[in-house]
Scaffold this active site. Sequence first.
Site, PDB file in Angstrom:
ATOM      1  N   ASN A   9     -49.164  -2.465  32.623  1.00 24.31           N
ATOM      2  CA  ASN A   9     -47.712  -2.333  32.508  1.00 24.31           C
ATOM      3  C   ASN A   9     -47.402  -2.054  31.042  1.00 24.31           C
ATOM      4  O   ASN A   9     -47.463  -2.956  30.216  1.00 24.31           O
ATOM      5  CB  ASN A   9     -47.042  -3.634  32.976  1.00 24.31           C
ATOM      6  N   TRP A  10     -47.097  -0.804  30.752  1.00 27.68           N
ATOM      7  CA  TRP A  10     -46.893  -0.406  29.352  1.00 27.68           C
ATOM      8  C   TRP A  10     -45.514  -0.803  28.842  1.00 27.68           C
ATOM      9  O   TRP A  10     -45.218  -0.626  27.659  1.00 27.68           O
ATOM     10  CB  TRP A  10     -47.112   1.100  29.194  1.00 27.68           C
ATOM     11  N   LYS A  11     -44.665  -1.279  29.726  1.00 27.41           N
ATOM     12  CA  LYS A  11     -43.312  -1.737  29.354  1.00 27.41           C
ATOM     13  C   LYS A  11     -42.580  -0.678  28.512  1.00 27.41           C
ATOM     14  O   LYS A  11     -42.829   0.521  28.674  1.00 27.41           O
ATOM     15  CB  LYS A  11     -43.389  -3.097  28.660  1.00 27.41           C
ATOM     16  N   HIS A  94     -40.375  -7.490  38.203  1.00 24.68           N
ATOM     17  CA  HIS A  94     -40.964  -8.107  37.017  1.00 24.68           C
ATOM     18  C   HIS A  94     -39.982  -9.138  36.465  1.00 24.68           C
ATOM     19  O   HIS A  94     -38.768  -8.937  36.526  1.00 24.68           O
ATOM     20  CB  HIS A  94     -41.275  -7.035  35.962  1.00 24.68           C
ATOM     21  N   GLU A  96     -39.055  -9.730  33.607  1.00 22.70           N
ATOM     22  CA  GLU A  96     -38.132  -9.177  32.609  1.00 22.70           C
ATOM     23  C   GLU A  96     -36.953  -8.484  33.294  1.00 22.70           C
ATOM     24  O   GLU A  96     -35.826  -8.550  32.810  1.00 22.70           O
ATOM     25  CB  GLU A  96     -38.900  -8.220  31.679  1.00 22.70           C
ATOM     26  N   GLU A 166     -47.148 -13.775  37.991  1.00 20.37           N
ATOM     27  CA  GLU A 166     -47.046 -13.757  36.539  1.00 20.37           C
ATOM     28  C   GLU A 166     -46.205 -14.947  36.075  1.00 20.37           C
ATOM     29  O   GLU A 166     -44.964 -14.859  36.067  1.00 20.37           O
ATOM     30  CB  GLU A 166     -46.373 -12.457  36.068  1.00 20.37           C
ATOM     31  N   GLY A 172     -46.764 -12.430  27.420  1.00 13.86           N
ATOM     32  CA  GLY A 172     -46.555 -12.057  26.028  1.00 13.86           C
ATOM     33  C   GLY A 172     -46.598 -13.226  25.052  1.00 13.86           C
ATOM     34  O   GLY A 172     -46.203 -13.089  23.900  1.00 13.86           O
ATOM     35  N   SER A 212     -50.796 -12.649  29.541  1.00 14.35           N
ATOM     36  CA  SER A 212     -51.763 -12.801  28.450  1.00 14.35           C
ATOM     37  C   SER A 212     -53.209 -12.663  28.924  1.00 14.35           C
ATOM     38  O   SER A 212     -54.115 -13.334  28.421  1.00 14.35           O
ATOM     39  CB  SER A 212     -51.556 -14.134  27.717  1.00 14.35           C
ATOM     40  N   GLY A 233     -50.208  -6.543  30.357  1.00 10.39           N
ATOM     41  CA  GLY A 233     -49.177  -6.041  29.456  1.00 10.39           C
ATOM     42  C   GLY A 233     -49.780  -5.579  28.141  1.00 10.39           C
ATOM     43  O   GLY A 233     -50.332  -4.483  28.026  1.00 10.39           O
ATOM     44  N   GLY A 234     -49.703  -6.415  27.122  1.00  7.54           N
ATOM     45  CA  GLY A 234     -50.127  -6.046  25.773  1.00  7.54           C
ATOM     46  C   GLY A 234     -51.509  -5.430  25.694  1.00  7.54           C
ATOM     47  O   GLY A 234     -51.715  -4.411  25.020  1.00  7.54           O
TER      48      GLY A 234
HETATM   49  P1  13P Z   1     -48.855  -9.643  28.738  1.00 12.00           P
HETATM   50  O1  13P Z   1     -50.207  -9.252  29.255  1.00 12.00           O
HETATM   51  O2  13P Z   1     -48.458  -8.929  27.479  1.00 12.00           O
HETATM   52  O3  13P Z   1     -48.704 -11.130  28.644  1.00 12.00           O
HETATM   53  O4  13P Z   1     -47.780  -9.147  29.836  1.00 12.00           O
HETATM   54  C1  13P Z   1     -48.018  -9.431  31.166  1.00 12.00           C
HETATM   55  C2  13P Z   1     -47.031  -8.697  31.974  1.00 12.00           C
HETATM   56  O5  13P Z   1     -45.834  -8.961  31.912  1.00 12.00           O
HETATM   57  C3  13P Z   1     -47.515  -7.604  32.823  1.00 12.00           C
HETATM   58  O6  13P Z   1     -46.537  -7.184  33.707  1.00 12.00           O
END
Ligand code: 13P
Length: 249
Positions: A9-11, A94, A96, A166, A172, A212, A233-234
Site C-alpha cells: 500500500n503505497w498510500k 483502510h 486511514e 491491521e 506506521g 509495521s 505500508g512503509g
Molecule cells: P505500515 O507498514 O507503514 O505500518 O503501514 C501498514 C498499512 O497501513 C498498510 O495498509
Amino acid sequence: MRKKIVAGNWKLNNTVADSEALASAVAELATEVEGVNIVVCPTSVNLYPVKAKLNDSVALGAQNCYDKESGAFTGEVSAKMLTSIGAEYVILGHSERREYFGESNEFLKAKTDAVLAEGLVPLFCCGETLEQRESGIHFDFVKSQLTESLFHLSAEAIQDVVIAYEPIWAIGTGVTASSDQAQEMHKELRDHLASKYGQEVADKISILYGGSCKPANAEEIFAKPDVDGGLIGGAALKAEDFIAIAKSF
Ligand code: 13P
C-alpha cells in the site's frame, strides 16, 4: 491451500516517475518469488502508468474506489474504471479512510458489493485502536467490522474477499503486533467466518496482517497458521524490502 498474498500500500506517496521506477524494480525482483501473489497499490493517478511497468509477477491494486459506477460524483473513481486499466485488487476500509474520510461499515458494505460485481478482489481492512485493545473489546470490535460490511455476502461471494487485519496501533508506528497477537486475531476472525459460512469456506479465505511489517519480522508473522500474507505500508516503498517480505514465507 489458501492464496498467499503480499500487497504494498503505497498510500499518498510518489510522483508518476517515482512510482514507475518503484514498479519496475518490484516487477524485476518479483520474478524471483514463487507461490506468492504480489500486488502493488499506488495512488489512483499513478495506477495506469504503473500498470505499464508491471509483468505477470505483480498485480495492480487500487487504494480505494467508490460504490457507484458512474455519474455526478466529482473526484471519485469507480470499480469499472479500475478494471478497465487492468487493476485486479482494491483496498477497502483502510483505517486511514475510516478515520480521516469517515467511511462507515455501511458504506464499505456498498463498496464491497460494487467491487465484487466488477470482478475485483477487495482487500478488506479491519483493526482496532490501542484503547479498544486495552479495554478488551478488540475481538468483538473487529468481528463487528466483518459482520456489518461482509456478512450479507453469499458463501460463494465471501470467498473472493481477502481480509487484512491491521491493528491501528501498529500502523506506521514501528510497533508491530507480535506474531502471537496476529495469530490470535486471525484465528478469531476465521472462527467468526466459520460461524457464519462453515469451516470449509472460512479455510479458503486469505487473512493478511498489516502494521509495521518489515523484512525483519515478516518471517515469524507469516509462519503462523492463520496468517496468509501481509499488507505492507512503509516497507513497500523500497523494492528490496518489499520483495524480501514476499520471500519470507
Ligand atoms: P505500515 O507498514 O507503514 O505500518 O503501514 C501498514 C498499512 O497501513 C498498510 O495498509
